[in-house]
Design an enzyme around this catalytic site. Structure first.
Site, PDB file in Angstrom:
ATOM      1  N   ASP A 292       0.853  -1.179   0.000  1.00  0.00           N
ATOM      2  CA  ASP A 292       0.000   0.000   0.000  1.00  0.00           C
ATOM      3  C   ASP A 292       0.895   1.238   0.000  1.00  0.00           C
ATOM      4  O   ASP A 292       1.996   1.227   0.567  1.00  0.00           O
ATOM      5  CB  ASP A 292      -0.884   0.029   1.240  1.00  0.00           C
ATOM      6  CG  ASP A 292      -1.794  -1.185   1.335  1.00  0.00           C
ATOM      7  OD1 ASP A 292      -2.328  -1.605   0.302  1.00  0.00           O
ATOM      8  OD2 ASP A 292      -1.945  -1.715   2.456  1.00  0.00           O
ATOM      9  N   ASP A 314      -1.095  -2.440  -3.841  1.00  0.00           N
ATOM     10  CA  ASP A 314      -2.266  -3.178  -3.378  1.00  0.00           C
ATOM     11  C   ASP A 314      -3.425  -2.225  -3.137  1.00  0.00           C
ATOM     12  O   ASP A 314      -4.553  -2.472  -3.540  1.00  0.00           O
ATOM     13  CB  ASP A 314      -1.922  -3.943  -2.104  1.00  0.00           C
ATOM     14  CG  ASP A 314      -3.098  -4.746  -1.582  1.00  0.00           C
ATOM     15  OD1 ASP A 314      -3.823  -5.335  -2.400  1.00  0.00           O
ATOM     16  OD2 ASP A 314      -3.302  -4.782  -0.362  1.00  0.00           O
ATOM     17  N   ASP A 318      -4.442   1.558   3.481  1.00  0.00           N
ATOM     18  CA  ASP A 318      -5.202   0.560   4.221  1.00  0.00           C
ATOM     19  C   ASP A 318      -4.918   0.679   5.715  1.00  0.00           C
ATOM     20  O   ASP A 318      -3.816   1.043   6.139  1.00  0.00           O
ATOM     21  CB  ASP A 318      -4.843  -0.850   3.754  1.00  0.00           C
ATOM     22  CG  ASP A 318      -5.399  -1.163   2.368  1.00  0.00           C
ATOM     23  OD1 ASP A 318      -6.032  -0.273   1.763  1.00  0.00           O
ATOM     24  OD2 ASP A 318      -5.192  -2.300   1.896  1.00  0.00           O
ATOM     25  N   ARG A 377     -13.464   0.856  -2.881  1.00  0.00           N
ATOM     26  CA  ARG A 377     -12.917   0.987  -1.528  1.00  0.00           C
ATOM     27  C   ARG A 377     -12.630   2.453  -1.171  1.00  0.00           C
ATOM     28  O   ARG A 377     -11.494   2.856  -1.002  1.00  0.00           O
ATOM     29  CB  ARG A 377     -11.659   0.143  -1.358  1.00  0.00           C
ATOM     30  CG  ARG A 377     -11.876  -1.328  -1.607  1.00  0.00           C
ATOM     31  CD  ARG A 377     -10.591  -2.120  -1.396  1.00  0.00           C
ATOM     32  NE  ARG A 377     -10.789  -3.531  -1.689  1.00  0.00           N
ATOM     33  CZ  ARG A 377      -9.834  -4.458  -1.664  1.00  0.00           C
ATOM     34  NH1 ARG A 377      -8.600  -4.103  -1.354  1.00  0.00           N
ATOM     35  NH2 ARG A 377     -10.100  -5.704  -1.954  1.00  0.00           N
TER      36      ARG A 377
END
Length: 477
Positions: A292, A314, A318, A377
């Site tokens: 990330d 990724d 996160d 997301r």
């Protein structure tokens, strides 16, 4: 727009007695023996507004315990919000009072605060400043229209500066395009202000030394230090930055980390005003197995403010593995590369991680902007109580924006969804949608009508003004 010329430093290194009349703080109530200097910098401007950062220096021989800076605002200027001080304005008279954590200024030390303002005229600067009723000595030079280069100096605050035109920055005066909530704690609002896990709030490196990193190696050494520290850097640096507890990291002058930033097994961290651009990856599987751009794992009390995060492998950013008490404010998320795995913000990595995540993963997202390239997301949640308010969504061509997942309770409040698909959906969680703006959207807007009541003070602006305020203020400046 950003100022591309040198920062405008208006240095009040001392003012003649003739300027005293400009300050309404009565000199008869002046603090005996106080000697001061005020640095006033216009650090950003846009349309009819600007941002200013102010550094208050104690040039005397005794500590100052509690300070108020007073000045007369030039005609047409109105303070809209502030951070690291409680700022009030009556007519042209402005005063900025310390908040609880930055009340003390040691002899030779300094504290800082900032504000945004609207203006109907020019970027004129105040002619004088007084601290605790004492007019700071010296002269005022240069004017706002005559910028002076400061190549050897990295302007900025010495505490938890919140850069950019509109910050977490809890506003003080009512405005038409910014929120109007009063200051809370140190200018921070949301879950990162809530007491828990042994901390009462998030202060970062406050109380530690202030340093400037000249290269990535220095930045990493400072960030890994066991001591509280306020760390400044500028320019483009490359690598994986690991951040230890009790740190404030502040960027300036286009600060960029090419690579990624990791916060793991740490607490009490503030990250402000820099960009993170993830490294490239060639396929879905390679990207999914990659890093990330920013990751928070098993950490608590973290404030992410005014970052621009793009092209994470990724994901962009996160939060997982039992992390808690997180606020994400005035930041931008997107993808500028056309790759398959363009996922932005995941909270909780697995439905099976209840042993570490249950009762945690409490996160506030406010005044962030998900722009072109982000597919999904924004965020996608598990377990926590997640408050998403006053955010802007313009990621045209996306799959979905917000998704409430396993055992999460998500309060989605006064956000602006413009030209996007599936503003919000459910996946085994609860979601309550309140007063959001949906403009040219398609797909689901599902809500269970159940969420939670945030345990902190805030006052969300109306969704109709979010597009203007977030585009003006979000991201690294």
């Amino acid at each position: 727009m950003k100022l591309t010329t040198a920062r405008r430093w208006i240095i009040a290194s001392g003012l003649a007695t003739a300027l005293i009349g400009a300050i309404k703080s009565p000199i008869t109530n002046a603090q005996a023996g106080l000697s001061c200097q005020v640095n006033y910098a216009i650090t950003n401007q846009w349309g009819s507004g600007f941002q200013a950062d102010v550094v208050v220096r104690n040039t005397g021989t005794s500590a100052v315990n509690g300070w108020t800076v007073a000045w007369s605002a030039p005609s047409g200027q109105q303070i809209t919000q502030s951070w690291n001080a409680t700022v009030t304005q009556s007519g042209s008279q402005v005063s900025a009072k310390n908040v609880d954590w930055n009340a003390s200024i040691a002899a030779g030390g300094n504290q800082s605060f900032g504000f945004t303002a609207t203006t109907t005229g020019s970027l004129a600067v105040p002619s004088s400043f007084a601290v605790n009723g004492v007019v700071c000595g010296g002269g005022v030079s240069p004017t706002a229209t005559s910028p002076v280069a400061t190549a050897t100096r990295t302007p900025g605050p010495t505490a938890t500066r919140t850069p950019g035109p509109t910050a977490t920055r809890t506003p003080v005066a009512t405005a038409t395009v910014v929120p109007t909530n009063p200051p809370v704690s140190n200018g921070l609002i949301g879950w990162a202000t809530v007491s828990g896990a042994g901390l009462s709030t998030t202060t970062g490196g406050a109380g530690g030394s202030t340093v400037t990193a000249a290269n990535f190696s220095e930045l990493q050494n400072y960030a890994k230090s066991s001591s509280p520290m306020i760390i400044k850097f500028s320019g483009k640096l490359q690598g994986t930055l690991t951040v230890a507890s009790n740190k404030t990291i502040i960027g300036s002058n286009g600060a960029l980390i090419q690579g990624n930033v990791k916060v793991s097994n740490s607490q009490n961290i503030i990250l402000q005003n820099f960009a993170i651009n993830g490294n490239s990856c060639a396929s879905y599987d390679e990207c999914r197995a990659g890093n990330d751009a920013l990751g928070i794992s098993n950490s608590h009390h973290v404030w992410v403010d005014h970052l621009t995060i793009t092209n994470g492998q990724d994901g962009n950013f996160d939060i997982n593995n039992g992390s808690d008490f997180i606020t994400v404010s005035w930041s931008k998320f997107g993808y500028t590369t056309n790759k398959e795995h363009r996922f932005s913000n995941l909270i909780g990595s697995s439905d099976d991680s209840g042993s570490t995540d249950s009762g945690k993963l409490n996160v506030t997202f406010h005044h962030n902007w998900w722009f072109a390239g982000a597919m999904q997301r924004m965020p996608r949640t598990r377990f926590g109580k997640i408050h998403v308010f006053n955010n802007l969504y313009t990621a045209t061509g996306n799959d979905y924006c917000v998704s409430s997942g396993y055992q999460s309770k998500l309060l989605l409040e006064k956000n602006a969804f413009i030209g996007v698909n599936t503003p919000h959906r459910l996946h085994e969680g609860d979601l309550k949608a309140v007063d959001n703006l949906y403009q040219n959207t398609t797909g689901d807007r599902i809500s269970t009508g159940v969420a939670f009541t945030p345990p902190y003070n805030y006052n969300a602006e109306q969704a109709s003004t979010v597009n203007s305020s977030v585009q003006a203020g979000a991201g690294a400046k």
